[in-house]
Structure formats: C-alpha cells, structure tokens
Write a protein that holds these residues in place. Structure first.
Motif, PDB file in Angstrom:
ATOM      1  N   PRO A  23       3.846   1.568  -3.767  1.00  0.00           N
ATOM      2  CA  PRO A  23       3.012   1.031  -4.855  1.00  0.00           C
ATOM      3  C   PRO A  23       3.768   0.518  -6.066  1.00  0.00           C
ATOM      4  O   PRO A  23       3.196  -0.213  -6.866  1.00  0.00           O
ATOM      5  N   VAL A  26      -4.547  -4.009  -3.298  1.00  0.00           N
ATOM      6  CA  VAL A  26      -3.131  -4.180  -3.636  1.00  0.00           C
ATOM      7  C   VAL A  26      -2.931  -5.511  -4.360  1.00  0.00           C
ATOM      8  O   VAL A  26      -3.689  -6.465  -4.167  1.00  0.00           O
ATOM      9  N   LYS A  63       0.829  -1.209   0.000  1.00  0.00           N
ATOM     10  CA  LYS A  63       0.000   0.000   0.000  1.00  0.00           C
ATOM     11  C   LYS A  63       0.862   1.257   0.000  1.00  0.00           C
ATOM     12  O   LYS A  63       0.551   2.239  -0.677  1.00  0.00           O
TER      13      LYS A  63
END
Length: 291
Positions: free
Chosen positions: A146, A172, A143
């Motif tokens: 990224p 994710v 998270k």
C-alpha cells in the motif's frame, strides 16, 4: 421451470463441448452470479422453481457458452488472487500463472529492505506494469504494497478504461498511462518493472483453444513469427534507461522461448538473470536486476 431441469439442459446442450465437471462449474457460477443462489441450493431445495424472468439470463449464458465464449466475458467478472475484476473483450482473462509472477515480486519486495517507506532519491518505491490489460498485476501489487507508487501502461484505451474501473472497485490508487512501449517517450524512473506482454507466435495459434483464440484480444496475445521477442527487447531497452540501480525487471514469457528470452540480457546492463517454471512445469517467468 425447475432449476434442476435447467441444470440438465446445460449438460445436454454443452456435453459435447465441455467435460461434466466444467459444465457443473458453469451452471453454479451462473446461478450464483445472476440469482445469488448458493452452489448447494439443489441439495437442500431440489424442487426450487424459477420464473421466466429468472430463467432468461441462464439461457442467454447457455447460448454464449455453446459458442465457446469464456464464462468470464459472459459474466463480466474474473478472479485474480484475492481480487474480483471486471473483464470484457478488450482485456485478457487473468491466468493463475500470472498470479505466480505477482507472488514472486511480492516476496522479493517484502524481503528487500527497501519496502515501502523509501527508495532512492527520497521517494516512494515506484513500480511500472507494462501492458496492464485488466490491471490485474498492478492492482494486486498496489493492494499488497500500500505504500508504493504503482503505474500501469497500456496501448489500448479500452483496456485502460477497464483497468481504471477495476482500480476504483478494489480501492487502490494507480497512475494509468496511455503509451505504446514500442514507441514511448515516457520520462519516469522506476524501481520495479513488470510485464506480461504479447508472446504467442502465429505458428502456435493451432495450439490455442477456441475460447481464447476467438474471443480474447489478438493484440494482447500474438506476435509475428519472424520477431516474437520484439516486446521484450523494447522493454529491456526502456528498463536500461528508466530502471534504478539494483532495480528489478520481471517478465511473463512464452514457455517455448525461455532461453531465447534470457539471452536478450547478454551484453546488457543486467545481472542475476533467473528463469523460473510455473506450476505446470513450463518456463514462464524471468527476473533480472539492473547493475
């Protein structure tokens, strides 16, 4: 029944097991979860009344709390950093100390110059979480970073199923691996490896609270007294072969075995071995860098 009467029942039934503040927290968490009522509802509507249907989940939760079942398992959710995760008895409930480990990794990674665009061999930075459980570490890293490639490994298919759901619900993309780190032939290379493996010795069971000992998965908690560092040795062996040059290895550790765990790196291909304490002043985290 009046909602305030149900609150009184919570205190009467649980008063010999939990402190008052914790019972208040249980009650407000339950009405928030099951009834979508804000915690201050009784202050503005002291006469609010519930139907039998609305009462039922509160009394069911109360019955489980009397057995000292963790509230997170009763509600099916836990919070970790800024994430909401699903949990059940297949996975450990995420701890605040583990948040400190993730924050250490994030700080190091963001400061390292290698963040996110590329690492060695023209590929994205790759992180492996060993013993992922609910997926809390892997999902938090994915998270906040990224552009990295995150892998998460666990021996328990039940844990992986829960982690997969949590990855989807938190938006994710993680590659999950059903592997036993004590006997794996995984042939991938990584730039960061992190693990919070089982580390509680059988002799320490008496120190463990009933709500942990009776409900959280033994295989994720306990190790034999005669070989309490077996997972750490196996992970260090794996990291020597699968961690890139200058790659970093992070552990959460048994607070009583900090120096013993640190000593496992002696005569191994690692340097800059750092032992850190957690917010409670206990030896809890270890980092080493591959030479």
């Amino acid at each position: 029944m009046l909602l305030k009467e149900i609150k009184d029942i919570f205190h009467k039934e649980l008063g010999e097991i939990y402190p008052k503040e914790e019972i208040d927290s249980f009650f407000y968490s339950c009405i928030e979860h099951y009834l979508k009522l804000e915690r201050f509802i009784l202050a503005i509507q002291p006469g609010i009344t519930l139907t039998k249907e609305e009462e039922q989940p509160l009394f069911e939760a109360l019955s489980e709390l009397k057995l000292e079942k963790p509230l997170q398992y009763i509600l099916g959710t836990a919070h970790f950093m800024d994430l909401e995760l699903q949990v059940n008895e297949n996975v450990l409930i995420p701890r605040p100390e583990t948040e400190e480990l993730v924050q250490w990794i994030l700080l190091d990674t963001e400061q390292s110059g290698r963040v996110i665009e590329r690492s060695r061999n023209d590929r994205s930075l790759q992180i492996l979480d060993i013993g992922t459980g609910s997926g809390c570490i892997a999902i938090a890293l994915a998270k906040h970073l990224p552009n990295v490639k995150v892998f998460a490994l666990d021996v328990s298919e039940g844990a992986l199923n829960m982690a997969r759901k949590n990855a989807v619900s938190n938006g994710v993309d993680i590659t999950f691996l059903h592997e036993d780190i004590l006997n794996t032939e995984l042939e991938l290379d990584f730039d960061v490896i992190v693990s919070n493996p089982p580390y509680v010795r059988e002799l320490e069971k008496n120190e463990i609270q009933k709500n942990v000992k009776d409900f959280e998965p033994d295989t994720a908690l306990f190790v034999p007294d005669e070989d309490p560092l077996l997972f750490y040795r196996a992970i260090i062996d794996f990291a020597e072969n699968h961690l890139s040059e200058k790659g970093k290895l992070y552990f959460e550790i048994n607070q009583y075995l900090g120096e013993e765990t640190k000593a496992l790196f002696h005569a191994r291909n690692f340097s800059e071995i750092e032992l850190r304490k957690d917010m409670f002043g206990n030896d809890r985290m270890l980092k080493a860098i591959k030479k």
